[in-house]
Motif scaffolding. Sequence first.
Motif, PDB file in Angstrom:
ATOM      1  N   ASN A 255       0.797  -1.238   0.000  1.00  0.00           N
ATOM      2  CA  ASN A 255       0.000   0.000   0.000  1.00  0.00           C
ATOM      3  C   ASN A 255       0.826   1.284   0.000  1.00  0.00           C
ATOM      4  O   ASN A 255       0.277   2.364   0.197  1.00  0.00           O
ATOM      5  N   TYR A 257       2.934   2.363   2.247  1.00  0.00           N
ATOM      6  CA  TYR A 257       2.839   3.010   3.557  1.00  0.00           C
ATOM      7  C   TYR A 257       4.202   3.324   4.170  1.00  0.00           C
ATOM      8  O   TYR A 257       4.280   3.837   5.274  1.00  0.00           O
ATOM      9  N   GLU A 284      -1.875   9.941   6.162  1.00  0.00           N
ATOM     10  CA  GLU A 284      -3.048   9.669   6.996  1.00  0.00           C
ATOM     11  C   GLU A 284      -3.488   8.203   6.952  1.00  0.00           C
ATOM     12  O   GLU A 284      -3.822   7.610   7.975  1.00  0.00           O
ATOM     13  N   GLU A 285      -3.447   7.644   5.736  1.00  0.00           N
ATOM     14  CA  GLU A 285      -3.902   6.247   5.600  1.00  0.00           C
ATOM     15  C   GLU A 285      -2.944   5.300   6.314  1.00  0.00           C
ATOM     16  O   GLU A 285      -3.358   4.363   6.998  1.00  0.00           O
ATOM     17  N   LYS A 288      -3.349   5.500  10.063  1.00  0.00           N
ATOM     18  CA  LYS A 288      -4.510   4.762  10.572  1.00  0.00           C
ATOM     19  C   LYS A 288      -4.214   3.261  10.552  1.00  0.00           C
ATOM     20  O   LYS A 288      -4.493   2.529  11.502  1.00  0.00           O
ATOM     21  N   TRP A 289      -3.596   2.835   9.465  1.00  0.00           N
ATOM     22  CA  TRP A 289      -3.265   1.406   9.309  1.00  0.00           C
ATOM     23  C   TRP A 289      -2.363   0.924  10.449  1.00  0.00           C
ATOM     24  O   TRP A 289      -2.642  -0.087  11.097  1.00  0.00           O
TER      25      TRP A 289
END
Length: 662
Positions: A255, A257, A284-285, A288-289
């Motif tokens: 992803n 990240y 942000e994603e 959160k992950w």
Amino acid sequence: MVKKFTFNNPIPTKAVVADIKASNDKLLYFEYKDNSFVYTMSDSACVYGLGEAVRGINKRGWIYEGYCSDDPNHSEDKRSLYGAHNFLIVDDKSSGGDRFGVFFDYPARITFDIGYTDSSKLVVSVDKADLDVYIIEGETLREIVKNFRAIIGMSYIAPKWAFGFMQSRWSYFTKDDVVRIADSYKEADIPLDAIFLDIDYMERYKDFTINDERFPDFAKFVSYMKARGIRLVPIIDAAVKVEDGYDVYEEGKKNNYFCKDENGDDYIVGVWPGKTVFPDFMNEEANKWFGDKYKFLTDMGIEGFWNDMNEPAIFYSEKGVARAFEEIEKYKNIPLDANTFFDCRDVFSRLSNSQEDYNSFYHNYDGKIYKHNDIHNLYGYFMTKSASDAFRRNNPEKRTLLFSRASYIGAHRYGGIWTGDNHSWWSHILLCLKQMPSLNMCGFMYSGCDIGGFNGNCTKDLLLRWLSLSIFTPLMRNHSACGTKDQECFAFGDTESFKNIVDLRYRLLPYIYSEYMKATLSNDMYIRPLSFDFEDDEMAKTVEDQLMVGDSIMIAPVYTQNAKGRYVYLPENMTAIKLNNDGTITESEIKKGHHYIEVALDEVMFFVREGRCVPLCNRADNVDSIDENTIKLYGSGDSYELYTDDGYTTTPTLSNIRTLTK
Ligand code: GLC
């Protein structure tokens, strides 16, 4: 009361939550020129603040940096430690001069030359003047802090059990080790609320894994320990191990990240597990992950965490190692002289936390790409936010314990901090004392240091004196490094003296928790320099080894080896409360002024302000079993305003206060 001055294009840090419009007026107090802000200090001005830093409560006379640094040597010559807390208060009011607070909201390296180069100049410098400067005014020093804290948002509140005494070591390697620690505390009848799990509970240092051989049936073990009244608190490191088939790594990679290098590939560095990558907490994603991953442990009954290595600490980068091998070649066939020998010796030690590395990876923050070094100080802060947001999402009904090593102002809303890898040195008792009020100014209310010292070997007398200070800090954890002598309270033979002091923490817990909650809920300070309570007292301004704790207590811990007592300054008449070595309490009235007080190693003395009271209850085995019905009031006052709640509600309010009378 608060004015904002914007310079060029600041990178948003989200440190300030209040909506304040930038002023078009001329900057107050400071002259701005060539990336520097200059304020001329009068001779009598004191400068407070900077949170986690070396040296005095009054920061005058040294040069500091706001730059989160993984440095295990907290010596006086250091400019920065793990946190970057760019808030200062200048105070010269009692001599008719200025009094104001100032926050430099800037996420990269920033320098505070506080009378170091020129004793009358406070010079704050940045590389690129893209920042917001907030000037905060107020009648009193405490009011300035309150006005500042109001704009940065309310501080994190820890669960009540986390105010108990906690034991840690790098590492308790197995379940049996943990049980042995709990048994030994029980046998010595010393209260204990938590045992910490350092990196070896994981499978090869992989975040969100458990080493099943060392900790079989982990969930069952967590609940077994909880039934014994002890919570387990695991560590979470920032970097994620690079390993095919490891779900956290695979998901993050898929992803995008992780932080990238200049070619858009994952930036690979070496930390505990060997090759690792950094989750991009700014994205942000990804934020959160990563936060949701803590569920792996909270689902097994874990209620608290410490986030580490999040400056972020880098042992080496792959690129750095390649360069070092190339460089070392050039020394191979030359005769080494004084210069070349030291250069050659340092080729590999320079690899850790290098500026080259901090300039070589990138974040995706609010849809823009930033070079790490431009937002360096936000990394640990956003790691703390990641965990805290997830706890609020996934366990909204209860507080979760969380504290971090790296931080920036803003992180205080999401967790506490501990002051990192100190030493088993007498001077570090005093360093801890000086850091606590400065941290409170910057919003870090749940904080403490490694009691007994992390690096080096602790002795019985050092630990006893250290505990006598730390019974007053919200976070009270004994922690030490691998390879050091055992430093648990039962490790020195005589356990009675330790029991007497740790028991006092529990007897004082209603007060400590009450004062911490009242201060936190009203953006006030729980721990303060004397000058914050006695503003017109010139002597109080010079006291660097005593503190006010809550509204009733003043402490004056003994922090030198072989001392039988110490000199104490009382700014007003007070009641001295002495915990004797048989557990009894003696009260005596002491007059304003200077006194020599005797305090044996197994005793504690503290002072209660004139007309005020302190509640003391019976000792307890842990926080959950404290009986508030056993409270008695001490001191010359008649009543005390006790804040009390269930210890985990996420919506505490000041309406939980009741008046206790004698
Ligand atoms: C870092 C931490 C320390 C921890 C060690 C091993 O040095 O600051 O507290 O024990 O790493 O995880």
